[in-house]
Write an enzyme that holds these catalytic residues in place. Structure first.
Site, mmCIF file in Angstrom:
data_model
loop_
_atom_site.group_PDB
_atom_site.id
_atom_site.type_symbol
_atom_site.label_atom_id
_atom_site.label_comp_id
_atom_site.label_asym_id
_atom_site.label_seq_id
_atom_site.Cartn_x
_atom_site.Cartn_y
_atom_site.Cartn_z
ATOM 1 N N HIS A 29 0.835 -1.200 0.000
ATOM 2 C CA HIS A 29 0.000 0.000 0.000
ATOM 3 C C HIS A 29 0.870 1.250 0.000
ATOM 4 O O HIS A 29 1.825 1.353 0.765
ATOM 5 C CB HIS A 29 -0.912 0.017 1.232
ATOM 6 C CG HIS A 29 -2.079 -0.914 1.117
ATOM 7 N ND1 HIS A 29 -3.166 -0.851 1.960
ATOM 8 C CD2 HIS A 29 -2.341 -1.925 0.248
ATOM 9 C CE1 HIS A 29 -4.040 -1.789 1.626
ATOM 10 N NE2 HIS A 29 -3.554 -2.443 0.593
ATOM 11 N N TYR A 85 -9.403 5.414 7.394
ATOM 12 C CA TYR A 85 -9.574 5.785 8.794
ATOM 13 C C TYR A 85 -10.653 6.864 8.826
ATOM 14 O O TYR A 85 -10.450 7.970 8.311
ATOM 15 C CB TYR A 85 -8.274 6.328 9.372
ATOM 16 C CG TYR A 85 -7.210 5.273 9.608
ATOM 17 C CD1 TYR A 85 -6.943 4.804 10.891
ATOM 18 C CD2 TYR A 85 -6.470 4.750 8.555
ATOM 19 C CE1 TYR A 85 -5.966 3.836 11.111
ATOM 20 C CE2 TYR A 85 -5.499 3.784 8.763
ATOM 21 C CZ TYR A 85 -5.250 3.336 10.038
ATOM 22 O OH TYR A 85 -4.295 2.380 10.255
ATOM 23 N N PRO A 122 -4.411 -0.214 18.743
ATOM 24 C CA PRO A 122 -4.136 -0.643 17.364
ATOM 25 C C PRO A 122 -4.276 0.450 16.317
ATOM 26 O O PRO A 122 -3.948 0.209 15.149
ATOM 27 C CB PRO A 122 -5.165 -1.750 17.133
ATOM 28 C CG PRO A 122 -6.283 -1.425 18.073
ATOM 29 C CD PRO A 122 -5.636 -0.825 19.280
ATOM 30 N N LYS A 151 1.085 -0.319 15.305
ATOM 31 C CA LYS A 151 2.462 -0.363 15.781
ATOM 32 C C LYS A 151 2.832 -1.608 16.585
ATOM 33 O O LYS A 151 4.016 -1.870 16.795
ATOM 34 C CB LYS A 151 2.742 0.877 16.662
ATOM 35 C CG LYS A 151 2.775 2.174 15.888
ATOM 36 C CD LYS A 151 3.947 2.217 14.942
ATOM 37 C CE LYS A 151 3.701 3.166 13.802
ATOM 38 N NZ LYS A 151 4.002 2.620 12.504
ATOM 39 N N TYR A 170 3.841 6.400 10.417
ATOM 40 C CA TYR A 170 3.021 5.251 10.013
ATOM 41 C C TYR A 170 3.860 4.210 9.286
ATOM 42 O O TYR A 170 3.738 2.998 9.538
ATOM 43 C CB TYR A 170 1.869 5.727 9.116
ATOM 44 C CG TYR A 170 0.762 4.703 8.971
ATOM 45 C CD1 TYR A 170 -0.402 4.795 9.733
ATOM 46 C CD2 TYR A 170 0.849 3.658 8.052
ATOM 47 C CE1 TYR A 170 -1.422 3.865 9.603
ATOM 48 C CE2 TYR A 170 -0.160 2.728 7.909
ATOM 49 C CZ TYR A 170 -1.299 2.835 8.695
ATOM 50 O OH TYR A 170 -2.303 1.910 8.566
#
Length: 394
Positions: free
Chosen positions: A75, A204, A296, A300, A388
């Site tokens: 991704h 998200y 979550p 990580k 991220y």
């Protein structure tokens, strides 16, 4: 045959323990892995599925990347949804080429178990560790039961990869450790669905109704999450209610269709943060969830565990090759710098995207302002993308 002594005794056969064993094996360091569950259970534990660039690199370098390379979904970004708008973050453009890979932890574990068994390195399933003693001596001891008999394993070093509720943490005296914790006032209802994902990358979603996350396991299996109150019973959420709520929380002013299908699993996941310091006491070392827990939202948990054992494997290899303990002495401080950075990022993602039950309109406007900042500022977007996709190991 049960070994009586090893250089490194590893408690826990999850991804951190298995990866550490693989790295040590390649460095010529003897180790034994003790896992209290059977192989079938370990290979079916549903956990994280987002691998940072650094995690992917480590798995490839240790020979565990072949199937990931074929089946993992690379991704290049994520999408933020808020205020009925969508904004995509382009990770390679923001980070100089870094990406993430969707590859379930269950598959990582299967790959590492196969490598461990093929190499003939000791991996005992159904080995319940009772205690770890002698942390402050030169020969700590693991006491465990296997196949109905109690056994002992003396070690040069013991590594606890057995999670927050495992026994290894208790080998460190209470007077010598401190745990910092934070509990969040909401949980996640996570579901697996036999339906192709409705999006190419993770979404998200911030919503007045609560947070939602749209992810995937494979091109034909979706992984989806809804923010719910603590103590929620999954039985109170029939399938249609879940799909309706996911659709509502991801709604845009432009048309968007959520693909629906049969749900195959439901579970409620609590949200909490915890860090235990130090990560080393004498000859006992903690790694992964045994040392730290993250919510979550920032993806990580698995990646921190990989970073821990990568640093630790290098340190133990140095001891083996040269006798120097320089890297080992720095292990806790080295890892904790990354851990606290990841804790902060996970906290930021969680508190920015979730809406608490008692949240004021002022608090909501602050969240929307922060999301607007990320959408309009390359600097803010790069900060999120850098965290991220993963910070350097050291």
């Amino acid at each position: 045959m049960h070994p009586s002594h090893t250089k490194v005794g590893i408690v826990g056969g999850g991804p951190s323990g298995l990866l550490l064993a693989r790295l040590l094996h390649r460095s010529g360091v003897d180790c034994v892995v003790l896992e209290n569950r059977d192989r079938a259970y370990v290979e079916q534990r549903q956990r994280a599925g987002i691998l940072e660039q650094g995690t992917v690199d480590v798995l490839r370098e240790c020979g565990a990347g072949a199937r990931m390379g074929r089946e993992g979904l690379v991704h290049d970004g994520i999408e933020l949804r808020y205020d009925r708008r969508a904004h995509r973050l382009d990770f390679p453009a923001l980070t100089g080429g870094r990406r993430v890979t969707v590859y379930a932890q269950t598959e990582v574990v299967k790959d590492l178990i196969a490598l461990q068994l093929d190499a003939g390195a000791p991996l005992l399933f159904g080995a319940q560790v009772l205690d770890v003693t002698g942390a402050d001596t030169e020969r700590p001891v693991i006491r465990y039961t296997h196949q109905g008999r109690e056994q002992t394993l003396t070690c040069d070093y013991v590594v606890g990869c057995d999670g927050f509720h495992g026994v290894t943490r208790h080998a460190v005296p209470e007077t010598e450790r401190r745990t910092y914790e934070r509990a969040y006032p909401y949980s996640w209802l996570g579901v697996l669905a036999d339906v192709p994902p409705s999006c190419d990358e993770l979404i998200y979603a911030h919503s007045p109704r609560g947070f939602a996350l749209f992810s995937m396991r494979t091109p034909t299996v979706s992984r989806l999450y809804l923010q719910v109150p603590n103590g929620t019973d999954p039985a109170d959420w029939p399938d249609d209610r879940i799909w309706d709520e996911l659709q509502a929380r991801a709604a845009l002013d432009t048309p968007w269709k959520l693909e629906r299908g049969p749900l195959t699993a439901k579970a409620v996941l609590p949200m909490r943060s915890a860090v235990t310091e130090p990560m080393r006491y004498g000859r006992v070392l903690l790694a992964g969830d045994a040392a730290h827990i993250v919510p979550p939202t920032g993806a990580k948990g698995l990646n921190l565990a990989v970073a821990d054992v990568t640093v630790l494997a290098r340190a133990l290899a140095q001891v083996h090759d040269t006798g120097s303990t320089e890297l080992l002495d720095a292990y806790s401080d080295t890892c904790l710098r990354r851990v606290w950075r990841a804790e902060h990022f996970s906290y930021f993602m969680t508190t920015t995207l979730h809406t608490a039950a008692d949240q004021s309109p002022f608090d909501t406007r602050l969240q929307l302002s922060q999301l607007d900042r990320i959408a309009t500022s390359p600097h803010a977007a790069a900060e999120l993308a850098e965290n991220y996709t993963g910070l350097p190991l050291v």
